[in-house]
Design a protein around this motif. Sequence first.
Motif, PDB file in Angstrom:
ATOM      1  N   ILE A 152      -0.655  -0.915  -5.727  1.00 41.36           N
ATOM      2  CA  ILE A 152       0.221  -1.757  -6.550  1.00 41.36           C
ATOM      3  C   ILE A 152       1.270  -0.913  -7.262  1.00 41.36           C
ATOM      4  N   GLN A 153       0.881   0.252  -7.767  1.00 40.52           N
ATOM      5  CA  GLN A 153       1.849   1.136  -8.410  1.00 40.52           C
ATOM      6  C   GLN A 153       2.890   1.642  -7.413  1.00 40.52           C
ATOM      7  N   ILE A 154       2.468   1.916  -6.185  1.00 40.36           N
ATOM      8  CA  ILE A 154       3.411   2.382  -5.163  1.00 40.36           C
ATOM      9  C   ILE A 154       4.428   1.297  -4.835  1.00 40.36           C
ATOM     10  N   ILE A 155       3.964   0.057  -4.721  1.00 38.78           N
ATOM     11  CA  ILE A 155       4.882  -1.045  -4.419  1.00 38.78           C
ATOM     12  C   ILE A 155       5.887  -1.230  -5.555  1.00 38.78           C
ATOM     13  N   GLU A 156       5.415  -1.179  -6.783  1.00 41.11           N
ATOM     14  CA  GLU A 156       6.314  -1.351  -7.922  1.00 41.11           C
ATOM     15  C   GLU A 156       7.344  -0.229  -7.994  1.00 41.11           C
ATOM     16  N   LYS A 157       6.942   1.000  -7.662  1.00 46.05           N
ATOM     17  CA  LYS A 157       7.888   2.115  -7.684  1.00 46.05           C
ATOM     18  C   LYS A 157       8.914   1.991  -6.561  1.00 46.05           C
ATOM     19  N   LYS A 175      10.005   1.437   3.302  1.00 48.01           N
ATOM     20  CA  LYS A 175      10.072   2.592   2.408  1.00 48.01           C
ATOM     21  C   LYS A 175       8.670   3.137   2.111  1.00 48.01           C
ATOM     22  N   ILE A 176       7.701   2.242   1.896  1.00 47.12           N
ATOM     23  CA  ILE A 176       6.320   2.684   1.673  1.00 47.12           C
ATOM     24  C   ILE A 176       5.775   3.369   2.925  1.00 47.12           C
ATOM     25  N   TRP A 177       6.086   2.803   4.080  1.00 50.05           N
ATOM     26  CA  TRP A 177       5.629   3.379   5.350  1.00 50.05           C
ATOM     27  C   TRP A 177       6.210   4.772   5.567  1.00 50.05           C
ATOM     28  N   TRP A 183      -2.547   1.128   3.704  1.00 51.51           N
ATOM     29  CA  TRP A 183      -3.717   0.296   3.431  1.00 51.51           C
ATOM     30  C   TRP A 183      -3.581  -0.958   4.285  1.00 51.51           C
ATOM     31  N   PRO A 184      -4.642  -1.629   4.603  1.00 48.94           N
ATOM     32  CA  PRO A 184      -4.599  -2.694   5.627  1.00 48.94           C
ATOM     33  C   PRO A 184      -3.658  -3.839   5.296  1.00 48.94           C
ATOM     34  N   THR A 190       2.923  -6.390  -0.512  1.00 51.68           N
ATOM     35  CA  THR A 190       4.324  -6.168  -0.867  1.00 51.68           C
ATOM     36  C   THR A 190       5.058  -7.487  -1.044  1.00 51.68           C
ATOM     37  N   GLN A 191       4.805  -8.427  -0.171  1.00 51.37           N
ATOM     38  CA  GLN A 191       5.455  -9.741  -0.263  1.00 51.37           C
ATOM     39  C   GLN A 191       5.028 -10.487  -1.524  1.00 51.37           C
TER      40      GLN A 191
END
Length: 301
Positions: A152-157, A175-177, A183-184, A190-191
């Motif tokens: 969740i922190q990664i998505i927010e960043k 961008k996360i990829w 993670w599965p 993200t959506q």
Amino acid sequence: MFAIDKFRSYLAGAKVIVYTDHAALKYRLTKKDAKPRLIRWILLLQEFDIEIKDKKGVENSVIDHLSRMQIEDKHDVPKNEYLQDDTLLKVSAAYPWYANIVNYMVPSYVPLGVDKKKLIKESQVQLWDDPYLYRACQDGVLRRCVHMEEAIQIIEKCHGAEYGSHYGTFRTHAKIWQSGFYWPTMYQDTQDIIKRCERCQRHGNINTHDAMPLTNNLQVELFDVWGVDYMGPFLPYQGYEYILVAVDYVYKWVEALHCRAADSKHAKRCSRRSSSQDLAPQGWSLVMVAATSLTEDFVNS
């Protein structure tokens, strides 16, 4: 008791001396057969290093003055009988989604109710490097497996930080990829987080559901539409005081003609001159900008 409970964070771990003229307070705090409210007070005071000293109200002038002040708001303040220590708390441990895979890869432990064949298949694309677990993706890149709190922190960043730019689900997931995390349920998470983003909800795309129908622009060719206007009067030079200016709307071609007067006669001369130079084809139209002196004769001509 209200003051001690209010300033709990400041009084904890410090020596506290309470000066009061309530001499019976010491007896009440040491009384064994007490009411439930007094017992709760005693339990609260046991958390602090408190020493109660008796001092007359005359000598303790500051507190005596505060106690004699009139209260403008006469409504009774509700008493807070709640103590934090009276609450029963439940501690629950949340294991990451890859806990069973790591337990199988390191100590070869298979928990009860877990399919061993599934663990074997999952462990074939995993790489354990204490304390991290990596997954070999189809593009050949090792990406670190993260638990949901960190995800969740990664998505927010990647979405809302200065370098995130509040992109949509696809670009944020990409961008996360590219950052090397996995993670599965990363696309669905993200959506969901982007749907709850306050800034995206305030400054989202404009909805065209109730938009007015658009009108087509007028398609014209070069020298089809001209704008005509007079400039002047200027200082006379050889009898000329005005300048007739014609501007093509498409190419912005400018034609200027010195005139002795601002009337339709000189405007016709300008139109004949443009026609002689093959600048105005048959069927050309004029747009009068401020032609107060141009008569209908010129327009009809």
